[in-house]
Design a protein around this motif. Sequence first.
Motif, PDB file in Angstrom:
ATOM      1  N   ALA A 275      92.897  45.263  29.098  1.00 12.98           N
ATOM      2  CA  ALA A 275      92.454  45.532  27.730  1.00 12.98           C
ATOM      3  C   ALA A 275      93.116  44.582  26.741  1.00 12.98           C
ATOM      4  CB  ALA A 275      92.764  46.985  27.373  1.00 12.98           C
ATOM      5  N   VAL A 276      94.405  44.330  26.918  1.00 13.03           N
ATOM      6  CA  VAL A 276      95.120  43.399  26.028  1.00 13.03           C
ATOM      7  C   VAL A 276      94.516  42.006  26.121  1.00 13.03           C
ATOM      8  CG1 VAL A 276      97.328  42.234  25.661  1.00 13.03           C
ATOM      9  CG2 VAL A 276      97.275  44.709  26.025  1.00 13.03           C
ATOM     10  N   LEU A 277      94.162  41.565  27.334  1.00  8.49           N
ATOM     11  CA  LEU A 277      93.531  40.253  27.509  1.00  8.49           C
ATOM     12  C   LEU A 277      92.191  40.193  26.790  1.00  8.49           C
ATOM     13  CD1 LEU A 277      94.170  39.247  31.240  1.00  8.49           C
ATOM     14  CD2 LEU A 277      94.918  38.036  29.186  1.00  8.49           C
ATOM     15  N   THR A 282      89.276  37.762  22.174  1.00 11.81           N
ATOM     16  CA  THR A 282      88.038  38.020  21.435  1.00 11.81           C
ATOM     17  C   THR A 282      87.696  36.887  20.476  1.00 11.81           C
ATOM     18  OG1 THR A 282      88.379  40.409  21.580  1.00 11.81           O
ATOM     19  CG2 THR A 282      86.886  39.636  19.871  1.00 11.81           C
ATOM     20  N   ARG A 283      88.672  36.381  19.762  1.00  9.68           N
ATOM     21  CA  ARG A 283      88.432  35.308  18.798  1.00  9.68           C
ATOM     22  C   ARG A 283      88.993  33.965  19.248  1.00  9.68           C
ATOM     23  NH1 ARG A 283      84.350  36.222  15.422  1.00  9.68           N
ATOM     24  NH2 ARG A 283      84.466  38.256  14.409  1.00  9.68           N
ATOM     25  N   ARG A 284      90.089  34.003  19.980  1.00  6.09           N
ATOM     26  CA  ARG A 284      90.811  32.766  20.256  1.00  6.09           C
ATOM     27  C   ARG A 284      90.271  32.015  21.471  1.00  6.09           C
ATOM     28  NH1 ARG A 284      96.914  35.311  19.614  1.00  6.09           N
ATOM     29  NH2 ARG A 284      96.679  36.039  17.460  1.00  6.09           N
ATOM     30  N   ALA A 285      89.675  32.709  22.403  1.00 12.27           N
ATOM     31  CA  ALA A 285      89.163  32.053  23.628  1.00 12.27           C
ATOM     32  C   ALA A 285      87.881  32.762  24.034  1.00 12.27           C
ATOM     33  CB  ALA A 285      90.210  32.111  24.734  1.00 12.27           C
ATOM     34  N   ARG A 286      86.826  32.455  23.327  1.00 10.52           N
ATOM     35  CA  ARG A 286      85.606  33.234  23.480  1.00 10.52           C
ATOM     36  C   ARG A 286      84.970  33.078  24.853  1.00 10.52           C
ATOM     37  NH1 ARG A 286      82.453  33.211  17.641  1.00 10.52           N
ATOM     38  NH2 ARG A 286      84.115  34.284  16.495  1.00 10.52           N
ATOM     39  N   LEU A 287      85.045  31.907  25.437  1.00  7.28           N
ATOM     40  CA  LEU A 287      84.484  31.737  26.779  1.00  7.28           C
ATOM     41  C   LEU A 287      85.264  32.566  27.791  1.00  7.28           C
ATOM     42  CD1 LEU A 287      82.570  30.444  28.781  1.00  7.28           C
ATOM     43  CD2 LEU A 287      84.144  28.482  28.917  1.00  7.28           C
ATOM     44  N   ALA A 342      77.716  37.891  21.754  1.00  9.03           N
ATOM     45  CA  ALA A 342      78.916  37.995  20.911  1.00  9.03           C
ATOM     46  C   ALA A 342      79.694  36.694  20.896  1.00  9.03           C
ATOM     47  CB  ALA A 342      79.794  39.130  21.413  1.00  9.03           C
ATOM     48  N   ARG A 343      79.613  35.938  21.983  1.00 12.65           N
ATOM     49  CA  ARG A 343      80.300  34.635  22.029  1.00 12.65           C
ATOM     50  C   ARG A 343      79.750  33.691  20.959  1.00 12.65           C
ATOM     51  NH1 ARG A 343      79.426  29.786  25.609  1.00 12.65           N
ATOM     52  NH2 ARG A 343      81.345  28.564  25.355  1.00 12.65           N
ATOM     53  N   ARG A 344      78.486  33.894  20.607  1.00 10.56           N
ATOM     54  CA  ARG A 344      77.861  33.058  19.568  1.00 10.56           C
ATOM     55  C   ARG A 344      77.849  33.777  18.212  1.00 10.56           C
ATOM     56  NH1 ARG A 344      73.999  32.818  23.655  1.00 10.56           N
ATOM     57  NH2 ARG A 344      72.436  33.813  22.303  1.00 10.56           N
ATOM     58  N   ASP A 345      78.674  34.792  18.096  1.00  5.07           N
ATOM     59  CA  ASP A 345      78.803  35.571  16.860  1.00  5.07           C
ATOM     60  C   ASP A 345      77.522  36.317  16.486  1.00  5.07           C
ATOM     61  OD1 ASP A 345      81.254  35.930  15.797  1.00  5.07           O
ATOM     62  OD2 ASP A 345      81.243  34.136  14.552  1.00  5.07           O
ATOM     63  N   ILE A 346      76.766  36.718  17.507  1.00  7.55           N
ATOM     64  CA  ILE A 346      75.559  37.506  17.273  1.00  7.55           C
ATOM     65  C   ILE A 346      75.903  38.962  17.561  1.00  7.55           C
ATOM     66  CG2 ILE A 346      73.160  37.899  17.944  1.00  7.55           C
ATOM     67  CD1 ILE A 346      73.048  34.989  18.828  1.00  7.55           C
ATOM     68  N   LEU A 397      83.176  43.941  21.012  1.00  6.38           N
ATOM     69  CA  LEU A 397      81.753  43.800  20.707  1.00  6.38           C
ATOM     70  C   LEU A 397      81.465  44.165  19.262  1.00  6.38           C
ATOM     71  CD1 LEU A 397      80.000  45.192  23.930  1.00  6.38           C
ATOM     72  CD2 LEU A 397      80.070  42.819  23.128  1.00  6.38           C
ATOM     73  N   ARG A 398      82.147  45.144  18.766  1.00  5.41           N
ATOM     74  CA  ARG A 398      81.913  45.581  17.394  1.00  5.41           C
ATOM     75  C   ARG A 398      82.449  44.582  16.367  1.00  5.41           C
ATOM     76  NH1 ARG A 398      78.081  48.613  16.335  1.00  5.41           N
ATOM     77  NH2 ARG A 398      79.131  49.375  14.459  1.00  5.41           N
ATOM     78  N   GLN A 399      83.331  43.683  16.773  1.00  6.08           N
ATOM     79  CA  GLN A 399      83.878  42.706  15.827  1.00  6.08           C
ATOM     80  C   GLN A 399      82.799  41.774  15.301  1.00  6.08           C
ATOM     81  OE1 GLN A 399      87.156  42.982  14.644  1.00  6.08           O
ATOM     82  NE2 GLN A 399      86.673  44.833  15.821  1.00  6.08           N
ATOM     83  N   THR A 400      81.786  41.520  16.096  1.00 14.93           N
ATOM     84  CA  THR A 400      80.747  40.579  15.679  1.00 14.93           C
ATOM     85  C   THR A 400      79.878  41.151  14.569  1.00 14.93           C
ATOM     86  OG1 THR A 400      79.315  41.438  17.437  1.00 14.93           O
ATOM     87  CG2 THR A 400      80.623  39.455  17.906  1.00 14.93           C
ATOM     88  N   THR A 401      79.913  42.463  14.377  1.00 13.83           N
ATOM     89  CA  THR A 401      79.098  43.054  13.301  1.00 13.83           C
ATOM     90  C   THR A 401      79.678  42.748  11.934  1.00 13.83           C
ATOM     91  OG1 THR A 401      80.331  45.154  13.353  1.00 13.83           O
ATOM     92  CG2 THR A 401      78.422  44.948  14.819  1.00 13.83           C
ATOM     93  N   HIS A 402      80.914  42.262  11.907  1.00 12.97           N
ATOM     94  CA  HIS A 402      81.559  41.982  10.621  1.00 12.97           C
ATOM     95  C   HIS A 402      81.650  40.485  10.356  1.00 12.97           C
ATOM     96  CE1 HIS A 402      82.574  46.194  10.552  1.00 12.97           C
ATOM     97  NE2 HIS A 402      83.224  46.076  11.703  1.00 12.97           N
ATOM     98  N   SER A 403      81.044  39.668  11.224  1.00 15.26           N
ATOM     99  CA  SER A 403      81.166  38.219  11.047  1.00 15.26           C
ATOM    100  C   SER A 403      80.089  37.669  10.121  1.00 15.26           C
ATOM    101  CB  SER A 403      81.075  37.538  12.416  1.00 15.26           C
ATOM    102  OG  SER A 403      79.873  37.878  13.052  1.00 15.26           O
TER     103      SER A 403
END
Length: 403
Positions: A275-277, A282-287, A342-346, A397-403
Amino acid sequence: MPPLAKLLSLLAFLLLAVAPARASVVNAPGANLEVSLVTYGPGDVYWERFGHDALELRDTVSGEAVNFNYGVFDFNEKNFFLNFARGRMHYLMDAEPTVDEESYYIQVGRSITRQRLAFTPEQAAALRDFLFWNLRPENAGYNYDYYVDNCTTRVRDALDKALGGVIKAGLAAQAGGMSYRQQTDRLMSAQPWLMLLLDLGLGPYADQPMNAWSESFLPYELQAKLRGIRVPDGRGGTQSLVQNEELLSPNRLPAPPAQAPDLRLPLGASGLAFAVLLVATTRRARLAHALLATLYLIVAGLVGLLLLTLWTLTSHHSAWANANLLLFSPLAFLLLRAVWRARRDIAPSRFANTVLILQLAAALVAVLLHLLPGTVQQNQPWLLFALPAWLALAWSLRQTTHS
């Protein structure tokens, strides 16, 4: 145990049964028969981890000794692996000279212990007659079950029948020490990945309370529990069923631990680390995040399909109604697209959000089921593993809803 050799020896003993002129176990008077339980230690191969046992009949006059066991199977049997997967395993009873059988176990380093039992001549003759009847080709096969109908329960039941039910009467009133799950984890702990897979696949059946009778599905448990059984001595008193116990060959393999490993800490720590990984990438290493999430979702989906198949399409009753299906569900496959979007901020689609809510609700139900009074299934380790992973995945996954 080579199945062809076993079948050939079975036929040889059947030939003995039609040769009454030869003094042997087949036709010896009951007074000349000595009955023993022979217990073999666990082996290295996964199907040997539970150990094995046999009934020995010895003609004290001729010296002939025969071992009867219920542990023969054949990998070359038609549809063997398909039947195994469906929970329809076919096993056979077999008999062979004691010396031949014991030489194999000595060679591979598995311990051999012989317990000579207090049988009356009538009981010994009745046991002998039953075993040779059971050895006939039309009677030798049976549908194997790891917990309730295996090579040890068949030996136990044969002894109990010949003794008039005294073993079951003595053991059914005693509480067992472990559950099926604990015994399985303990004995399979030398092969951690297989142990984890089995633990994951076992449902509430494996956690039901056991008495000493049901726990004697294991060779070592039956060996230990027979020491406390007493039978009539013919003089108005009682005597120990086990008259003599002798270690014929020591164990040269690593012995299983006395207790089952506690999986809560390692699985809980693994789930938290994963979970920590997920959160950290989520933001720093999206691939890397997408690959980690994909790996988890594919494994969770495959596990869910496996658990669902075991419950609905097989006879493995120990895997039915498995609450882990709420934690690892085929629903996971439906979230794969959302991870890569989500990787593409969708942001996740409405469909993906609905699936995610359903999965989180299922995980919550799994927790509530575990907390309810009277809950049987002990799946705390998998709850501790899955919950942090699902919460981290939902958060990311929910982080992308705020981008």
